[in-house]
Design a protein around this motif. Structure first.
Motif: not given
Lengths: 497, 298
Positions: A489, A491-493, B265, B275
């Motif tokens: 998660i 590396f989600r964008g 996370t 974030r």
């Protein structure tokens, strides 16, 4: 009729895309006003062969017949281009005028350009000619300088020729095997200091073939990281080497590195045209995406690329090949590459940079980032930010793990993925993806709550699962667990979309 | 000059309702255009900060504003994106009084993202400006409206600002007017907290909890007020001190990167971390003890 009149045929080939299509060079030397004509839809380079052939024959000690010479390139409707016809035309004239006595076997094709002094020069696409000859089960006479390349094709009879005069000389046995290339030590991952998240992302990309987007201020090492992805991917298989090298050969790009197993790394500038990127021109030649076949296509400054240019990448990324339709025909070039894109976080490049203040307003940043978004980013599984590393850390931190040791881990993981039929991961979706992930009930619950919590789209969930699946292979697990999902998660964008 | 919109009013300098506090200024506004309750003008708590704010700054703005407004002290701010808007939202969240001082006409919804909040303030608080009806926002108008914010506040609280920042002009005005200037300290490593930290060094009063703010405002604080609790979680504690990237977290806590990513996370998924756009992770507004509202974030 004197001995220097007559007809002869020598085989050769012309290139259409990556394919070498057999062509007959028919020569008729007859009485009449001295002339030298070439017919059969040759381009300007083919027609210029007349002057080169005339001089080369004389320089090699043969006689150029003082007669009417007609050269026909059959089949007639096929367009032919390039200087590779010099050698077969010269050989056909020699044969027609009785200057050769069986030195030239019938089932051989000849491809090569002639210099005025009679030496034989290599032309672009020798590898494609070699593959074509093997397919058609004929031998090949090639320029000496192309011998190492042609030697990479197994089961092919070929004869290297240094100069036209050497055709009558003793036949060197065609035992030319490609010299053993030592795989060049590419850029090493050990040079990357800190950047642990990015290193991890590279590993994941190398295992699963995921596309990658790196966002970060100038000098944060985006290009450096991109260059290190190729060397940690499993080496090219013999078939992959040939597939890629053929494309390089046609484009006239040095192919020896690819033949030695190195994955290509192509980094077109953002001013690249559509034809330059996906292929085009006349004769049809491959673009950067095809040169990056089985390797890395690196698009630095992604938002600076033209919108239309980027859109043309979508179909090839989906299909792994590109089909160009032009007047001269339909040509398919392979284009299965890993995309590594890089972008600054904002127009000035310094958003989040501790050293320099960003001068962009929020709305400007949003607009800039939306340029990256859209359909292309939908095909990128790994999105991450990189930061400039503190010079002090650079000195203090231990050296990173070397590419060699990372590669071992990646090869193992890749084998697991291939054994499960889950490679390339971009091919996975829907029920197939669900079944290879083998998630338990609690993991599925966790996936649902992640999807809801982060507001992921259907595509977002698919991407999350693909990445988690690859991470699981990297850890040697045949099931995707909660841990894998939670790592994926990051590396989600979603912020970008 | 355009017509007064419905619900709007204009206070001339000699009007009995014209706030006396504005006369402390060298150049008090000739005329004050506004909506809402003129009685709210003067003696409030000014809460200001930068547009580019972190969840920490937003949470502080929200927290202190809500606390003051709940005690009937009008929260004065400038309705800009970021800390300012969050101050108004904080006050409105407890149905407390709040005053927005605009750099454009008082009937103009600028910034457009604040329009919903502005509409509520026009009804339940007060929106004022010295610009006439319908005036578009001008760059030069904002520093000038800052002096009105300063004048209408009895205490000015700076929550977050990097250097340089327009927030300082408000603080300067407040000092010149003899108002108390307070600041919320932050990490010495966070660029967004450099402004308040410098103000503290220059003599501003640091505010670390509501009882200190109560003291400044001269109101009685019911003790046992919920306090910002320290976290038992090592990771959360590290990120409370300073927002960091996963790489730095791994280094600081001596974790391997994979463990660091997964722990971060997990906290993010449970809503405790957020974030930032630049890839760092810091405390979310919720973790700072604030109920999340559907409003602006960075």
């Amino acid at each position: 009729m004197s001995g220097d009149r007559g007809q002869a045929v020598v085989g050769t080939a012309t290139l259409l895309g990556t394919e070498a299509i057999g062509v007959e060079v028919q020569v008729d030397v007859s009485n009449g006003l001295p002339a030298f004509a070439i017919v059969g839809l040759g381009d300007a380079a083919v027609l210029e062969a007349r002057e080169r052939v005339r001089s080369a024959l004389r320089a090699s000690g043969f006689t150029f017949p003082n007669a009417r010479i007609v050269v026909n390139l059959a089949p007639g409707p096929l367009r032919k281009h390039g200087t590779g016809f010099d050698l077969p035309i010269a050989l056909a004239i020699l044969r027609a005028t009785g200057q050769l006595n069986g030195e030239l076997p019938d089932d051989y094709r000849a491809v090569g350009e002639l210099a005025l002094d009679g030496s034989v020069r290599s032309v672009a696409g020798m590898l494609a000619h070699a593959l074509g000859a093997r397919r058609d089960e004929v031998g090949l006479i090639v320029p000496l300088e192309a011998a190492p390349t042609v030697g990479a094709v197994s089961d092919l009879r070929f004869r290297p020729l240094e100069s036209l005069g050497a055709i009558t000389g003793a036949r060197t046995p065609a035992s030319f095997t490609s010299p053993r290339h030592i795989r060049a030590a590419g850029p090493d991952l050990a040079d990357v200091c800190g950047q642990d998240t990015a290193r991890r992302a590279l590993e994941i990309a190398a295992v699963g073939g995921h596309n990658l987007l790196l966002t970060g201020p100038p000098g944060s090492g985006k290009t450096m990281l991109a260059r290190r992805l190729g060397p940690i991917m499993p080496p090219l298989t013999p078939n992959e080497r040939l597939d890629t090298a053929v494309v390089h050969s046609i484009a006239g790009v040095e192919e020896s590195a690819v033949l030695s197993g190195e994955r290509p790394f192509r980094a077109p500038h953002h001013s690249a045209s559509i034809a330059g990127l996906v292929g085009g021109g006349s004769p049809l030649s491959p673009g950067e995406i095809s040169l990056a076949h089985n390797g890395i296509l690196f698009l630095d400054e992604l938002p600076e690329f033209g919108h239309a240019t980027l859109q043309t990448l979508r179909q090839p990324m989906e299909d792994g090949e590109v089909t160009l339709v032009r007047a001269e025909g339909r040509v398919r070039f392979p284009a299965r590459f890993t995309l590594v894109a890089a972008a600054n976080p904002c127009p000035c490049g310094h958003m989040g940079d501790p050293a320099k203040k960003c001068r962009c307003t929020e709305s400007v940043v949003t607009r800039y980032q939306s340029r990256i978004g859209g359909p292309l980013v939908d095909r990128i599984d790994l999105l991450l930010t990189v930061d400039r590393i503190d010079p002090e850390l650079l000195v203090r931190l231990p050296q990173g793990e070397s590419s060699k040791s990372v590669l071992r881990r990646i090869c193992l993981a890749r084998e697991r993925a291939m054994a499960a039929g889950a490679y390339p991961s971009t091919s996975l979706s829907g029920t197939r993806l669900l079944s290879v992930c083998r998630m338990g009930v609690t993991v599925l619950d966790s996936l649902t709550s992640l999807g809801r919590g982060y507001g992921l789209s259907g595509r977002g969930v698919t991407r999350l699962m693909r990445v988690a699946r690859t991470i699981a292979y990297l850890e040697g697990s045949d099931r995707v667990t909660d841990d894998h999902l939670h790592e994926a998660i990051i590396f989600r964008g979603e912020e970008l979309r | 000059m355009s017509k007064t919109p419905s619900g709007g009013w204009v206070l001339e300098a000699d009007d009995p309702e014209y706030p006396l506090e504005l006369n402390d200024l060298n150049d008090p506004p000739q005329r004050l255009y506004g909506f809402g309750d003129p009685a709210l003008l003067g003696g409030g708590l000014g809460v200001i900060g930068a547009r580019k704010a972190t969840p920490y700054g937003l949470a502080c703005a929200h927290r202190f504003s809500a606390w003051a407004a709940a005690r009937g002290i009008p929260v004065v701010s400038g309705a800009a994106i970021g800390c300012d808007l969050q101050s108004h939202v904080g006050a409105l969240s407890v149905d407390g009084p709040t005053v927005a001082v605009l750099g454009c006409g008082a009937d103009v919804d600028y910034p457009s993202r604040a329009s919903e909040t502005l509409q509520r303030i026009r009804a339940d608080g007060a929106v004022v400006s010295e610009a006439s009806w319908g005036d578009a926002p001008h760059r030069w108008a904002f520093p000038r409206r800052n002096r009105i914010i300063a004048a209408l506040s009895r205490v000015l609280l700076v929550v977050e600002a990097s250097l340089p920042s327009g927030t300082f002009s408000t603080a300067d005005h407040a000092l010149a007017l003899g108002r108390d200037v307070c600041a919320v300290p932050g990490s010495i490593l966070a660029p967004e907290s450099r402004g308040p930290n410098r103000l503290i060094r220059q003599g501003a009063t640091p505010i670390t909890d509501v009882s200190e703010l109560a003291q400044e405002l001269g109101v009685c604080s019911q003790s046992a007020e919920e306090e910002l609790g320290g976290s038992k979680d090592r990771l959360l504690a590290a990120l409370t001190a300073n927002p960091m990237r996963p790489d730095d977290v791994a280094r600081c806590l001596d974790l391997d990167i994979v463990t660091a990513i997964r722990s971060i996370t997990r906290l993010e998924a449970s809503g405790l971390l957020k974030r930032y756009p630049d890839g760092r992770f810091g405390l979310s507004m919720r973790a700072a003890g604030i109920q999340s509202h559907d409003t602006t974030t960075t």
